[in-house]
Every structure is written in C-alpha cells, then in structure tokens.
Design a protein around this motif. Structure first.
Motif, PDB file in Angstrom:
ATOM      1  N   ARG A 153     -16.860 -13.410   1.630  1.00  0.00           N
ATOM      2  CA  ARG A 153     -16.155 -13.674   2.648  1.00  0.00           C
ATOM      3  C   ARG A 153     -14.568 -13.892   2.153  1.00  0.00           C
ATOM      4  NH1 ARG A 153     -17.645 -18.963   6.039  1.00  0.00           N
ATOM      5  NH2 ARG A 153     -16.897 -20.002   3.741  1.00  0.00           N
ATOM      6  N   ARG A 154     -14.560 -14.628   1.065  1.00  0.00           N
ATOM      7  CA  ARG A 154     -13.242 -14.978   0.483  1.00  0.00           C
ATOM      8  C   ARG A 154     -12.800 -13.468   0.011  1.00  0.00           C
ATOM      9  NH1 ARG A 154     -12.155 -15.241  -4.604  1.00  0.00           N
ATOM     10  NH2 ARG A 154     -14.351 -15.549  -5.442  1.00  0.00           N
ATOM     11  N   ILE A 155     -13.366 -12.679  -0.623  1.00  0.00           N
ATOM     12  CA  ILE A 155     -12.809 -11.574  -1.175  1.00  0.00           C
ATOM     13  C   ILE A 155     -12.364 -10.199   0.024  1.00  0.00           C
ATOM     14  CG2 ILE A 155     -13.077  -9.703  -2.902  1.00  0.00           C
ATOM     15  CD1 ILE A 155     -14.829 -11.307  -4.458  1.00  0.00           C
ATOM     16  N   PHE A 156     -13.517 -10.318   0.975  1.00  0.00           N
ATOM     17  CA  PHE A 156     -13.303  -9.136   1.728  1.00  0.00           C
ATOM     18  C   PHE A 156     -12.840  -9.621   3.210  1.00  0.00           C
ATOM     19  CE2 PHE A 156     -16.706  -7.559  -1.401  1.00  0.00           C
ATOM     20  CZ  PHE A 156     -15.873  -6.575  -1.796  1.00  0.00           C
ATOM     21  N   ALA A 157     -13.214 -10.533   3.740  1.00  0.00           N
ATOM     22  CA  ALA A 157     -12.759 -11.011   5.054  1.00  0.00           C
ATOM     23  C   ALA A 157     -11.482 -11.906   4.758  1.00  0.00           C
ATOM     24  CB  ALA A 157     -13.758 -11.936   5.728  1.00  0.00           C
ATOM     25  N   GLN A 158     -11.240 -12.667   3.816  1.00  0.00           N
ATOM     26  CA  GLN A 158      -9.959 -13.347   3.697  1.00  0.00           C
ATOM     27  C   GLN A 158      -9.034 -12.802   2.633  1.00  0.00           C
ATOM     28  OE1 GLN A 158     -11.239 -17.300   2.355  1.00  0.00           O
ATOM     29  NE2 GLN A 158     -12.101 -17.744   4.306  1.00  0.00           N
ATOM     30  N   THR A 159      -9.260 -11.856   2.148  1.00  0.00           N
ATOM     31  CA  THR A 159      -8.612 -10.947   1.167  1.00  0.00           C
ATOM     32  C   THR A 159      -7.820 -11.817  -0.030  1.00  0.00           C
ATOM     33  OG1 THR A 159      -8.089  -9.587   2.916  1.00  0.00           O
ATOM     34  CG2 THR A 159      -7.017  -8.833   0.917  1.00  0.00           C
ATOM     35  N   LYS A 160      -8.781 -12.586  -0.504  1.00  0.00           N
ATOM     36  CA  LYS A 160      -8.395 -13.708  -1.665  1.00  0.00           C
ATOM     37  C   LYS A 160      -8.881 -13.509  -2.825  1.00  0.00           C
ATOM     38  CE  LYS A 160      -6.629 -16.890   1.868  1.00  0.00           C
ATOM     39  NZ  LYS A 160      -6.989 -18.513   2.301  1.00  0.00           N
ATOM     40  N   ALA A 173     -12.276  -1.353  -2.337  1.00  0.00           N
ATOM     41  CA  ALA A 173     -12.882  -1.158  -0.904  1.00  0.00           C
ATOM     42  C   ALA A 173     -12.174  -1.167   0.346  1.00  0.00           C
ATOM     43  CB  ALA A 173     -13.710  -2.532  -0.793  1.00  0.00           C
ATOM     44  N   HIS A 174     -11.146  -1.934   0.417  1.00  0.00           N
ATOM     45  CA  HIS A 174     -10.020  -1.855   1.373  1.00  0.00           C
ATOM     46  C   HIS A 174      -9.358  -0.518   1.477  1.00  0.00           C
ATOM     47  CE1 HIS A 174     -10.527  -6.230   1.385  1.00  0.00           C
ATOM     48  NE2 HIS A 174      -9.915  -6.145   2.655  1.00  0.00           N
ATOM     49  N   GLY A 175      -8.979  -0.083   0.202  1.00  0.00           N
ATOM     50  CA  GLY A 175      -8.344   1.227   0.182  1.00  0.00           C
ATOM     51  C   GLY A 175      -9.064   2.401   0.890  1.00  0.00           C
ATOM     52  N   ALA A 176     -10.466   2.321   0.569  1.00  0.00           N
ATOM     53  CA  ALA A 176     -11.372   3.134   1.091  1.00  0.00           C
ATOM     54  C   ALA A 176     -11.513   3.302   2.865  1.00  0.00           C
ATOM     55  CB  ALA A 176     -12.691   3.441   0.631  1.00  0.00           C
ATOM     56  N   VAL A 177     -11.458   2.080   3.307  1.00  0.00           N
ATOM     57  CA  VAL A 177     -11.573   1.783   4.580  1.00  0.00           C
ATOM     58  C   VAL A 177     -10.295   2.158   5.184  1.00  0.00           C
ATOM     59  CG1 VAL A 177     -11.978   0.110   6.372  1.00  0.00           C
ATOM     60  CG2 VAL A 177     -13.399   0.019   4.299  1.00  0.00           C
ATOM     61  N   ILE A 178      -9.342   1.813   4.824  1.00  0.00           N
ATOM     62  CA  ILE A 178      -7.911   2.010   5.371  1.00  0.00           C
ATOM     63  C   ILE A 178      -7.655   3.432   5.333  1.00  0.00           C
ATOM     64  CG2 ILE A 178      -5.502   1.536   5.117  1.00  0.00           C
ATOM     65  CD1 ILE A 178      -5.830  -1.208   4.129  1.00  0.00           C
ATOM     66  N   GLY A 179      -8.160   4.007   4.280  1.00  0.00           N
ATOM     67  CA  GLY A 179      -7.857   5.649   4.172  1.00  0.00           C
ATOM     68  C   GLY A 179      -8.619   5.925   5.122  1.00  0.00           C
ATOM     69  N   ALA A 180      -9.843   5.916   5.348  1.00  0.00           N
ATOM     70  CA  ALA A 180     -10.755   6.417   6.170  1.00  0.00           C
ATOM     71  C   ALA A 180      -9.858   6.334   7.722  1.00  0.00           C
ATOM     72  CB  ALA A 180     -12.229   5.778   6.259  1.00  0.00           C
ATOM     73  N   TRP A 181      -9.492   5.140   8.055  1.00  0.00           N
ATOM     74  CA  TRP A 181      -8.886   4.825   9.206  1.00  0.00           C
ATOM     75  C   TRP A 181      -7.765   5.686   9.585  1.00  0.00           C
ATOM     76  CZ3 TRP A 181      -4.395   2.145  10.835  1.00  0.00           C
ATOM     77  CH2 TRP A 181      -4.121   1.913  12.137  1.00  0.00           C
ATOM     78  N   PHE A 182      -6.890   6.012   8.383  1.00  0.00           N
ATOM     79  CA  PHE A 182      -5.694   6.817   8.544  1.00  0.00           C
ATOM     80  C   PHE A 182      -6.382   8.354   8.845  1.00  0.00           C
ATOM     81  CE2 PHE A 182      -2.961   3.539   7.290  1.00  0.00           C
ATOM     82  CZ  PHE A 182      -1.893   3.392   7.855  1.00  0.00           C
ATOM     83  N   GLY A 183      -7.447   8.762   8.191  1.00  0.00           N
ATOM     84  CA  GLY A 183      -8.001  10.181   8.087  1.00  0.00           C
ATOM     85  C   GLY A 183      -8.460  10.536   9.492  1.00  0.00           C
ATOM     86  N   ALA A 184      -8.650   9.420  10.387  1.00  0.00           N
ATOM     87  CA  ALA A 184      -9.037   9.910  11.613  1.00  0.00           C
ATOM     88  C   ALA A 184      -8.255  10.022  12.520  1.00  0.00           C
ATOM     89  CB  ALA A 184     -10.185   8.461  12.125  1.00  0.00           C
ATOM     90  N   TRP A 185      -7.018   9.968  12.335  1.00  0.00           N
ATOM     91  CA  TRP A 185      -5.705   9.917  13.184  1.00  0.00           C
ATOM     92  C   TRP A 185      -5.837  11.551  13.619  1.00  0.00           C
ATOM     93  CZ3 TRP A 185      -0.809   6.864  12.192  1.00  0.00           C
ATOM     94  CH2 TRP A 185      -1.024   5.367  12.376  1.00  0.00           C
TER      95      TRP A 185
END
Length: 233
Positions: A153-160, A173-185
C-alpha cells in the motif's frame, strides 16, 4: 494483557519494516539492463524466428515477452527479498511465480473495466497482455515484499518508496501502467491503422513507459546511494 497486545503490535510493525538488502547503482544498472535485454530478445525471437510482431500477431508476441521475462525477473529480484532469516531464495522465487496469476487477474479485470473487449477473438490477447503487465508490476514486488500489505500500500497506493530497491519496484510499475493508459488514447481515433486495435498500442505504450521508468529509477538509486556513501566514509 495490554502489555502483551502492545508487544504483539510492536513485533508486527517491526516485521513489516524489515528493510531489504541495499542495492548499489551498479547492481541496479545490471538488473535493469538484463530486464531490457530480455525484452529485446523476446522481440528478436518473435520477429526473426516466427516473423511476427505486435501488429501481425499480438497474442503470440506478448506470450514471448512475458514467458522470457518471468525467469529473469524472479531470479533477479528474489536476491533482494525482505527478511532473509524467514524467507529463503527459493521461497522468494515461489512468491514471484505466485504473483504472476494474481497480477494478471488484476490487470485483466482493470483492462476489462476500462473497456477492453472480452470476446473469444480478443481473449488470448487480453490474457497475454495482462501476463506481460504482471511481469512489469506485481512480480518484482512479490519477490521482494511477499505478502506485506502495508508495504504494498505504501509503495503503490501512496507512492512512497523508501530505499533504492523500492524505487526499482515502484517506478517501472507506475511507468508501465501510465504508458498503457497513454497508449490507449489513439485507439478510438478514426485513423484506421492496424496498430490501433486492442491491445497493440496499449502494449507499445506500456513497454515504452516501463523502459523510461527503468532509466528514471537508476537516477533515484543514485540519489539514494549518495548519503549512504557519505555515512560509510
């Protein structure tokens, strides 16, 4: 009774705060480089031996990616497992393997919730995409953190993230998720390009975001290592 409860809480907090073994900048560079080389190797196998790519056969190409990443990611990140006295190296590898279906299920459900097709034609593509995303997100953390929900939770939900190895878990992990989100545009745009079909552009975006975050994580590892070197001197 109160003292016993307080001591149990203290013991539980201490167990969840057991630090991971430190990782130097050179080690982080080797880990990230090997992950990138395996990714390149998977594309090479798909293109050279089977004459396919993400556009012509996304399902099989994604399969090559996650199946080649799996042994490398689990074997590398298990070296930096938490609480080595209680968890062996093989135990950490086993946790990483168990993290594959769990992470794939979460990514699969997330993709479907955001509009990914679930017909039989697209089901193999979505499953293999979710397995690839599991390699980028949950598998490394499963090897290192295990079932420590507070750390997840601290690392992925709170990004700490706290410490160099946690940056190697958090940023890619965050980079892959954000990249996938931009790739869907580009998918709903009326360009009529073959790469706009699910999950081609999303996969390219996830891989691009993952690679960028790997490079960024090295910078954070260097920043974390500087004060440690000063203290050692």
């Amino acid at each position: 009774m109160d003292r016993r409860k307080s001591s149990e809480k203290t013991t539980w907090k201490a167990s969840t705060m057991v630090p991971s073994p430190p990782i130097s900048a050179s080690e982080a560079f080797i880990v990230n480089t090997l992950c990138v080389l395996v990714l390149v190797f998977a594309f090479w196998v798909a293109n050279s031996l089977y004459s396919i790519n993400l556009v012509t056969d996304p399902s099989l190409t994604l399969f090559f990616i996650w199946i080649t990443e799996l042994p490398i990611v689990t074997l590398l990140y298990s070296r930096y497992r938490r609480n080595r006295q209680r968890c062996t190296y093989l135990g950490a590898v086993g946790r990483g393997v168990l993290g594959v279906p769990v992470g794939a299920l979460l990514n699969f459900l997330g993709a479907v919730a955001l509009g990914a097709p679930v017909t039989l034609q697209y089901l193999p593509k979505t499953v293999n995409w979710a397995l690839m995303m599991s390699m980028f997100t949950t598998v490394p953390a499963s090897c290192v953190l295990g079932s420590s929900w507070a750390d997840w939770r601290r690392i992925f939900a709170q990004t700490k993230p706290n410490g160099s190895i946690e940056y190697l878990l958090c940023l890619p992990a965050h980079g892959a998720v954000i990249g996938a989100w931009f790739g869907a545009w580009p998918m709903p745009l009326d360009w009529e390009r073959p790469w706009q079909e699910w999950p081609i552009s999303v996969s390219y975006g996830a891989i691009a975001g993952y690679l960028v975050a790997l490079v960024a994580s090295l910078g954070f590892v260097l920043a974390c290592g500087r004060p440690q070197n000063i203290k050692r001197e």
